[in-house]
Design a protein around this motif. Sequence first.
Motif, PDB file in Angstrom:
ATOM      1  N   LEU A   1     -35.547   8.704 -10.819  1.00  0.00           N
ATOM      2  CA  LEU A   1     -35.563   8.087 -12.146  1.00  0.00           C
ATOM      3  C   LEU A   1     -36.642   8.753 -13.000  1.00  0.00           C
ATOM      4  CD1 LEU A   1     -35.332   4.272 -11.344  1.00  0.00           C
ATOM      5  CD2 LEU A   1     -33.540   5.710 -12.241  1.00  0.00           C
ATOM      6  N   PRO A   2     -36.320   8.950 -14.241  1.00  0.00           N
ATOM      7  CA  PRO A   2     -37.326   9.512 -15.130  1.00  0.00           C
ATOM      8  C   PRO A   2     -38.432   8.471 -15.410  1.00  0.00           C
ATOM      9  CG  PRO A   2     -35.200   9.272 -16.256  1.00  0.00           C
ATOM     10  CD  PRO A   2     -35.018   8.843 -14.839  1.00  0.00           C
ATOM     11  N   PRO A   3     -39.580   8.920 -15.827  1.00  0.00           N
ATOM     12  CA  PRO A   3     -40.707   8.000 -16.068  1.00  0.00           C
ATOM     13  C   PRO A   3     -40.401   6.895 -17.069  1.00  0.00           C
ATOM     14  CG  PRO A   3     -41.438  10.286 -16.174  1.00  0.00           C
ATOM     15  CD  PRO A   3     -39.949  10.303 -16.000  1.00  0.00           C
ATOM     16  N   ALA A   4     -39.637   7.137 -18.061  1.00  0.00           N
ATOM     17  CA  ALA A   4     -39.314   6.103 -19.047  1.00  0.00           C
ATOM     18  C   ALA A   4     -38.489   4.983 -18.405  1.00  0.00           C
ATOM     19  CB  ALA A   4     -38.548   6.709 -20.220  1.00  0.00           C
ATOM     20  N   GLN A   5     -37.546   5.351 -17.547  1.00  0.00           N
ATOM     21  CA  GLN A   5     -36.742   4.328 -16.874  1.00  0.00           C
ATOM     22  C   GLN A   5     -37.575   3.586 -15.823  1.00  0.00           C
ATOM     23  OE1 GLN A   5     -33.318   6.399 -15.337  1.00  0.00           O
ATOM     24  NE2 GLN A   5     -32.093   5.938 -17.178  1.00  0.00           N
ATOM     25  N   GLN A   6     -38.479   4.289 -15.174  1.00  0.00           N
ATOM     26  CA  GLN A   6     -39.366   3.622 -14.215  1.00  0.00           C
ATOM     27  C   GLN A   6     -40.231   2.585 -14.930  1.00  0.00           C
ATOM     28  OE1 GLN A   6     -41.656   6.598 -12.171  1.00  0.00           O
ATOM     29  NE2 GLN A   6     -39.917   7.311 -10.948  1.00  0.00           N
ATOM     30  N   ALA A   7     -40.730   2.928 -16.084  1.00  0.00           N
ATOM     31  CA  ALA A   7     -41.557   1.989 -16.852  1.00  0.00           C
ATOM     32  C   ALA A   7     -40.730   0.781 -17.282  1.00  0.00           C
ATOM     33  CB  ALA A   7     -42.164   2.693 -18.064  1.00  0.00           C
ATOM     34  N   LEU A   8     -39.510   1.030 -17.718  1.00  0.00           N
ATOM     35  CA  LEU A   8     -38.632  -0.069 -18.117  1.00  0.00           C
ATOM     36  C   LEU A   8     -38.304  -0.972 -16.934  1.00  0.00           C
ATOM     37  CD1 LEU A   8     -36.976  -1.299 -20.448  1.00  0.00           C
ATOM     38  CD2 LEU A   8     -35.082   0.177 -19.742  1.00  0.00           C
ATOM     39  N   LEU A   9     -37.992  -0.380 -15.790  1.00  0.00           N
ATOM     40  CA  LEU A   9     -37.689  -1.156 -14.594  1.00  0.00           C
ATOM     41  C   LEU A   9     -38.916  -1.958 -14.138  1.00  0.00           C
ATOM     42  CD1 LEU A   9     -35.614  -1.834 -12.394  1.00  0.00           C
ATOM     43  CD2 LEU A   9     -36.456   0.146 -11.107  1.00  0.00           C
TER      44      LEU A   9
ATOM     45  N   ARG B   1     -41.362  -2.980 -16.043  1.00  0.00           N
ATOM     46  CA  ARG B   1     -41.569  -4.047 -17.029  1.00  0.00           C
ATOM     47  C   ARG B   1     -40.601  -5.201 -16.779  1.00  0.00           C
ATOM     48  NH1 ARG B   1     -40.927  -1.176 -21.727  1.00  0.00           N
ATOM     49  NH2 ARG B   1     -42.771   0.003 -21.243  1.00  0.00           N
ATOM     50  N   ASN B   2     -39.378  -4.895 -16.451  1.00  0.00           N
ATOM     51  CA  ASN B   2     -38.388  -5.942 -16.171  1.00  0.00           C
ATOM     52  C   ASN B   2     -38.750  -6.722 -14.905  1.00  0.00           C
ATOM     53  OD1 ASN B   2     -36.798  -5.457 -18.388  1.00  0.00           O
ATOM     54  ND2 ASN B   2     -35.444  -4.020 -17.344  1.00  0.00           N
ATOM     55  N   LEU B   3     -39.249  -6.035 -13.904  1.00  0.00           N
ATOM     56  CA  LEU B   3     -39.649  -6.725 -12.668  1.00  0.00           C
ATOM     57  C   LEU B   3     -40.875  -7.618 -12.897  1.00  0.00           C
ATOM     58  CD1 LEU B   3     -39.228  -3.964  -9.927  1.00  0.00           C
ATOM     59  CD2 LEU B   3     -37.856  -6.013 -10.253  1.00  0.00           C
ATOM     60  N   MET B   4     -41.839  -7.116 -13.681  1.00  0.00           N
ATOM     61  CA  MET B   4     -43.090  -7.863 -13.885  1.00  0.00           C
ATOM     62  C   MET B   4     -42.891  -9.110 -14.740  1.00  0.00           C
ATOM     63  SD  MET B   4     -45.609  -6.637 -12.240  1.00  0.00           S
ATOM     64  CE  MET B   4     -46.993  -7.345 -13.045  1.00  0.00           C
ATOM     65  N   PHE B   5     -42.032  -9.028 -15.712  1.00  0.00           N
ATOM     66  CA  PHE B   5     -41.888 -10.154 -16.639  1.00  0.00           C
ATOM     67  C   PHE B   5     -40.572 -10.884 -16.452  1.00  0.00           C
ATOM     68  CE2 PHE B   5     -44.787  -7.114 -18.658  1.00  0.00           C
ATOM     69  CZ  PHE B   5     -45.912  -7.914 -18.699  1.00  0.00           C
ATOM     70  N   ASP B   6     -40.005 -10.766 -15.303  1.00  0.00           N
ATOM     71  CA  ASP B   6     -38.749 -11.420 -14.962  1.00  0.00           C
ATOM     72  C   ASP B   6     -39.026 -12.881 -14.607  1.00  0.00           C
ATOM     73  OD1 ASP B   6     -36.262 -12.083 -14.098  1.00  0.00           O
ATOM     74  OD2 ASP B   6     -36.081 -10.521 -12.585  1.00  0.00           O
ATOM     75  N   LEU B   7     -38.066 -13.764 -14.895  1.00  0.00           N
ATOM     76  CA  LEU B   7     -38.219 -15.176 -14.539  1.00  0.00           C
ATOM     77  C   LEU B   7     -38.262 -15.361 -13.030  1.00  0.00           C
ATOM     78  CD1 LEU B   7     -35.888 -16.980 -17.091  1.00  0.00           C
ATOM     79  CD2 LEU B   7     -38.371 -16.911 -17.056  1.00  0.00           C
TER      80      LEU B   7
END
Length: 127
Positions: free
Chosen positions: A1-9, A11-17
């Motif tokens: 995965l490119p760094p931008a997608q890793q950051a997005l993933l 972020r989604n894991l950290m702020f997920d319900l």
Amino acid sequence: LPPAQQALLARNLMFDLKYEYDRRLIRDPLDEFYRLLDERGLRTIHGLQETVLLVANLLAGATMFFLLSSICLVVYLVQKLLDYRAESSLDPDLQKLARQDFGNTKRGGAIVALVTAFFLYAAVCGF
């Protein structure tokens, strides 16, 4: 995965319900354990404080008792000493003093005053 997608993933894991739910699922029992541990420690400290206060009051009471006993003993011995000295003396003033039964009325008042002071002290200290 490119760094931008890793950051997005990430972020989604950290702020997920689900992440918040899982974190709270782990964190709440630990917080409860710490709270119970603190309460137990405080109860132990309060129990020790009460024990120390009881021992201090008992020590103060024993000290007052020994002080009162010592004063009574000294007064008694002085009276006996004066009685023996008066009986063996030719001094009329000393014999007159011995016949007056030196200290009986005043000694009784002093003992009552000391006992009263002890009980007042005990009442003030919560004995």
